[in-house]
Design a protein around this motif. Structure first.
Motif, PDB file in Angstrom:
ATOM      1  N   UNK A 139       0.713  -1.298  -0.100  1.00  0.00           N
ATOM      2  CA  UNK A 139      -0.177  -0.058   0.145  1.00  0.00           C
ATOM      3  C   UNK A 139       0.934   1.357   0.147  1.00  0.00           C
ATOM      4  N   UNK A 140       2.140   1.110  -0.051  1.00  0.00           N
ATOM      5  CA  UNK A 140       2.984   2.386  -0.058  1.00  0.00           C
ATOM      6  C   UNK A 140       3.749   2.448  -1.378  1.00  0.00           C
ATOM      7  N   UNK A 141       4.248   3.787  -2.044  1.00  0.00           N
ATOM      8  CA  UNK A 141       4.855   3.873  -3.333  1.00  0.00           C
ATOM      9  C   UNK A 141       6.189   4.193  -2.832  1.00  0.00           C
ATOM     10  N   UNK A 142       7.118   3.482  -3.677  1.00  0.00           N
ATOM     11  CA  UNK A 142       8.464   3.559  -3.497  1.00  0.00           C
ATOM     12  C   UNK A 142       9.269   3.846  -5.030  1.00  0.00           C
ATOM     13  N   UNK A 143      10.385   4.199  -4.809  1.00  0.00           N
ATOM     14  CA  UNK A 143      10.987   4.859  -6.333  1.00  0.00           C
ATOM     15  C   UNK A 143      11.452   3.654  -6.964  1.00  0.00           C
ATOM     16  N   UNK A 144      12.125   2.508  -6.337  1.00  0.00           N
ATOM     17  CA  UNK A 144      12.353   1.525  -6.916  1.00  0.00           C
ATOM     18  C   UNK A 144      11.911   0.288  -6.421  1.00  0.00           C
ATOM     19  N   UNK A 145      12.137  -0.884  -7.189  1.00  0.00           N
ATOM     20  CA  UNK A 145      11.638  -2.201  -6.285  1.00  0.00           C
ATOM     21  C   UNK A 145      12.692  -2.806  -5.687  1.00  0.00           C
ATOM     22  N   UNK A 146      13.355  -2.021  -4.728  1.00  0.00           N
ATOM     23  CA  UNK A 146      14.669  -2.588  -4.081  1.00  0.00           C
ATOM     24  C   UNK A 146      14.353  -2.240  -2.642  1.00  0.00           C
ATOM     25  N   UNK A 147      14.845  -2.815  -1.712  1.00  0.00           N
ATOM     26  CA  UNK A 147      14.789  -2.444  -0.486  1.00  0.00           C
ATOM     27  C   UNK A 147      15.947  -2.840   0.376  1.00  0.00           C
ATOM     28  N   UNK A 148      16.219  -2.261   1.572  1.00  0.00           N
ATOM     29  CA  UNK A 148      17.623  -2.742   2.390  1.00  0.00           C
ATOM     30  C   UNK A 148      17.229  -3.977   3.212  1.00  0.00           C
ATOM     31  N   UNK A 149      17.987  -4.966   3.021  1.00  0.00           N
ATOM     32  CA  UNK A 149      17.765  -6.175   3.729  1.00  0.00           C
ATOM     33  C   UNK A 149      18.035  -5.778   5.253  1.00  0.00           C
ATOM     34  N   UNK A 150      17.593  -6.729   6.143  1.00  0.00           N
ATOM     35  CA  UNK A 150      17.920  -6.600   7.609  1.00  0.00           C
ATOM     36  C   UNK A 150      19.087  -7.239   8.006  1.00  0.00           C
ATOM     37  N   UNK A 151      19.865  -6.226   8.488  1.00  0.00           N
ATOM     38  CA  UNK A 151      21.176  -6.944   8.731  1.00  0.00           C
ATOM     39  C   UNK A 151      21.668  -6.371  10.315  1.00  0.00           C
TER      40      UNK A 151
END
Length: 380
Positions: free
Chosen positions: A75-87
């Motif tokens: 339900x949210x918009x993002x600029x690219x289909x990437x995310x920062x993984x949990x580390x």
């Protein structure tokens, strides 16, 4: 700590360049903790080899003067289909730690997933403006699990990401060789503040693995997942899924999505690579009508073209892991921002060359498997 911008050397052109810079900055034991995988590191190598074998058939005579990389997730918009993984424990790599990574994700306009083993308070990270999701490890005490869920909700997190592939920590030989332990200034601030098990080094033992063993539960079942989903208003993603039947059961249990992942090759050595597991997971969900279940993927991603490949194989978005920490170690927040910017730029460039003006076109690309040249798979 020096930064890559203090050095007159040429600017980094790839994530591998940031890996070289990070290795030069970090103590050997910290570098190996970041860079290493489980046992013989076969799965870690397989992740790269499988991505290197993917061959896409580009389309031509499409108007790609503008490539739209934007996407909607939960339900949210993002600029690219990437995310920062949990580390975990990001202050190992730079004093700003998770705060620098969260700010870089906010600038990039992508989700930032915070680990249960964060070394920075959760509230400090949501206050950066990053669209923050909280990754949850299942603790031995269910009341502690519920406490973390409530804290994530109150802090303003947009989703829960439940990691299910760590009943115990994988046997990571590099950590055992170093008798790896956390320095005093790095702690799992969301967990027992008085526990020092992760800080007590013992020859031939990973203190971090020992801390995990005494803190995490190895008896989690589907019933526990159902309980968790019923306890929160947040969408729940299940991370660490490789089998199609497990993905379907997660969807049937009420999960909003699954993350196809082998933990970057840090858990079961010999597990299938993400790129090999992903198509079957996506197809199985579609075949059983679970099309509302998001499919994300991680493990081994080093290039924007890897993001393109995983999207073509059925993912809706791709998590970026180690390269973000390479940027953090090399140059703090600016290094993280540069790595994320580089990957997003590479992805847009790859989309253009593939003849894809938008992500729908990416999902329709023809994918095949090419032989892997012997030289590939050896780079970071």
């Amino acid at each position: 700590m020096s930064t890559l911008y203090d050095d007159p050397a040429p600017a980094p052109l790839s994530t591998a360049d940031y890996a070289d810079l990070a290795r030069a900055e970090l103590p050997p034991d910290v570098w190996d903790w970041l860079d290493g995988g489980a046992e013989r590191e076969r799965t870690m190598a397989a992740n790269r080899a499988a991505l290197d074998r993917i061959a896409l058939t580009p389309r031509v005579l499409a108007d790609v003067s503008t490539c739209d990389t934007s996407t909607h997730l939960l339900g949210r918009s993002f600029r690219s289909p990437v995310a920062v993984a949990p580390m975990a424990y990001q202050r190992l790599f730079h004093p700003a730690g998770e705060t620098a990574v969260a700010r870089a994700a906010a600038v990039a306009g992508i989700p930032h997933i915070v680990s249960t083993l964060t070394s920075t308070p959760l509230e400090d990270l949501t206050s950066t403006g990053a669209d923050t999701w909280f990754q949850l490890y299942w603790l031995r005490d269910r009341s502690s699990v519920l406490r973390l869920i409530r804290r994530a909700e109150e802090a303003g997190c947009g989703a829960l990401v439940v990691t299910v592939d760590v009943p115990v920590m994988g046997r990571r030989l590099r950590d055992l060789e170093h008798a790896f332990a956390l320095p005093p200034h790095v702690r799992a601030v969301l967990l027992d503040a008085h526990s020092d098990r992760a800080h007590r080094g013992t020859a031939g033992v990973s203190a971090v693995a020992e801390h995990t063993a005494e803190t995490f539960s190895s008896s989690v079942t589907w019933d526990d997942l159902a309980w968790l989903i019923g306890q929160t208003r947040l969408p729940v993603l299940v991370k660490g899924v490789l089998h199609p039947d497990d993905a379907l059961r997660a969807a049937e249990t009420g999960a909003a999505g699954v993350i196809v992942s082998n933990h970057g090759g840090r858990q079961l050595d010999g597990a299938v690579s993400t790129a090999e597991a992903l198509p079957a997971v996506a197809a199985h969900l579609t075949a059983h009508g679970a099309t509302d279940c998001l499919v994300l993927a991680d493990s081994g991603v080093r290039h924007g073209s890897d993001v393109l490949s995983l999207l073509a194989l059925g993912a809706s978005a791709v998590l970026i892991g180690r390269p973000v920490l390479w940027g953090l170690a090399a140059a703090g927040e600016q290094g993280c921002a540069d790595v994320l910017g580089l990957l997003c730029t590479e992805f847009r460039h790859a989309m253009t060359l593939a003849g894809c003006p938008d992500l729908d076109a990416v999902s329709r690309l023809r994918v095949s498997t090419a032989p892997c040249p012997p030289s590939l798979g050896a780079h970071p």
